[in-house]
Design an enzyme around this catalytic site. Sequence first.
Site, PDB file in Angstrom:
ATOM      1  N   ASP A  34      -6.241  -0.491   4.698  1.00 15.08           N
ATOM      2  CA  ASP A  34      -5.080  -0.118   3.547  1.00 15.08           C
ATOM      3  C   ASP A  34      -5.533  -0.820   2.247  1.00 15.08           C
ATOM      4  O   ASP A  34      -4.464  -1.378   1.685  1.00 15.08           O
ATOM      5  CB  ASP A  34      -3.916  -0.864   3.957  1.00 15.08           C
ATOM      6  CG  ASP A  34      -3.384  -0.309   5.410  1.00 15.08           C
ATOM      7  OD1 ASP A  34      -3.769   0.766   5.993  1.00 15.08           O
ATOM      8  OD2 ASP A  34      -2.786  -0.998   6.062  1.00 15.08           O
ATOM      9  N   GLU A 208       2.048   9.290   5.198  1.00 17.39           N
ATOM     10  CA  GLU A 208       2.162   8.172   4.949  1.00 17.39           C
ATOM     11  C   GLU A 208       1.330   7.604   3.744  1.00 17.39           C
ATOM     12  O   GLU A 208       0.650   8.202   3.148  1.00 17.39           O
ATOM     13  CB  GLU A 208       2.063   7.111   6.374  1.00 17.39           C
ATOM     14  CG  GLU A 208       0.788   7.136   6.809  1.00 17.39           C
ATOM     15  CD  GLU A 208       0.454   6.079   7.957  1.00 17.39           C
ATOM     16  OE1 GLU A 208       1.409   5.551   8.423  1.00 17.39           O
ATOM     17  OE2 GLU A 208      -0.442   6.294   8.630  1.00 17.39           O
TER      18      GLU A 208
HETATM   19  O1  FUB Z   1      -2.086  -0.535   8.497  1.00 15.96           O
HETATM   20  C1  FUB Z   1      -0.935  -0.197   9.427  1.00 15.96           C
HETATM   21  C2  FUB Z   1      -0.455   1.417   9.051  1.00 15.96           C
HETATM   22  O2  FUB Z   1      -1.593   2.362   9.240  1.00 15.96           O
HETATM   23  C3  FUB Z   1      -0.414   1.531   7.380  1.00 15.96           C
HETATM   24  O3  FUB Z   1       0.826   0.869   6.981  1.00 15.96           O
HETATM   25  C4  FUB Z   1      -0.583   2.948   7.257  1.00 15.96           C
HETATM   26  O4  FUB Z   1      -0.944   3.376   5.946  1.00 15.96           O
HETATM   27  C5  FUB Z   1      -2.040   3.087   8.220  1.00 15.96           C
HETATM   28  O5  FUB Z   1      -2.987   2.818   7.753  1.00 15.96           O
END
Ligand code: FUB
Length: 451
Positions: A34, A208
Amino acid sequence: MKLQTIAAFFIAACAASVSLSAQNPIIRDNFSADPSAHVFEGRVYVYPSHDIPAPADYARKDWFCMADYHVYSSDNLVDWVDHGVIVDQWNVPWVNSAGYSMWAPDCNYHNGKYYFYFPAPQKPREGVRGGNGIGVAISDTPYGPFIPEEQPIQGIGGIDPCIFIDDDGTPYLAWSGRGLQLARLKDNMLELDSEPITITGIPRGQTEGPFLFKRNGKYYYTFPWVEDARETLAYCMADNPLGPYTFMGKFMEQSETICWTNHHSFIELDGQWYLFYHHNDYSPYFDKNRSVCVDYLYFNPDGTIIPVTPTLRGVGTSKAKSLIQIDRYSDKSDKYVAVDFLNSEYTFDGWKAILWNTTQEREPRWISYDRVDFEDGIKDATIRIHSLAGGKIELRSDAVDGPLIASFNVEGSPVWSERTVQVTNSLKGVHNLYLLMTDGNHLEVDWVNFK
Ligand code: FUB
């Protein structure tokens, strides 16, 4: 709590300044995911989340496990410094310290301070049953110490905050809650200044991890998007920060390494754009242990994004006098050149390049590595090599049949060894490097180095 926090930051500062290597992945001694990258005062800072193997007190062995955040920085996108832990789940008053879910963060500069935003599960307390909050920690420098606020941002919940500051200084917060969200923030960076809007018009598929940026007067709201089996990266564009946004399609396909997630950010440095993202390079069989990568990014004249194909080589120029990890190749002859871990029990040892020939196939196998800086010249070449039966290696510059730099007669040996020879051609400046197997059936190469 405050004293503990300060002590933790002091320890982190002492543990900092670990120098890391170039190529993809860029963080080579820890899992990292991320990545939120920003340029502060000419230096690139990356705020990733930090995947760890699940400890004994965390039951979900098959899920993300994340307890803290490091910050990394570089002035050339090649040599990275780990500034240590800046925030962890034990030092934020409102965070459930057994949650292990400190997911994707972001950081930005506003009015003399650095604001670090992070999502985490909340500690049940008066008036709060739990759920995910989005918190802020504030620092005078991009590398901390960051002091966490006592409470998360009120009125919102969710994951993956992104903080964008427009040219007029107005801050905006994007995040993933019930859909992709966006709101203006007050100047204090801690409270919403508008009702959140939901980004609409995205074709069906899970989303997301938003990242918002501006280029040539256009706003880009970018995000992971599951079109098929795993996350691609896609985007919308608008003429105003709060939209309306128009869906523009994908700019990175889903990973070939079967990493379900991807998560990204953009920076511009000295006129060149870069895309940061993650795959699971060091953990091919468990995609919740990920690694940050970076590649060059380009735009079409109309402002649309030219899709990015992930590379092993990554970005920047490698010094000839460093260890050139040629397994992070730019190109190779064919399927008879492959890459594998040096030690599958401990993947952070890195990779080796494997070149082989069948008796019928006598064309030299080769592997290349772009942008090596030979500076003002070289005298010796060294390779770390392994071959049971031996063979011959040539190093050439600029092309498979370019000028010869050095040749090695490799004797057969059951163990890895380093061989050094005098170069036949003392190159200066930046060249692409080619390594050819001109004799032999099976050679493995760890790195190449020049003196
Ligand atoms: O790293 C945990 C979660 O997985 C993140 O918050 C999302 O964006 C995905 O990468």
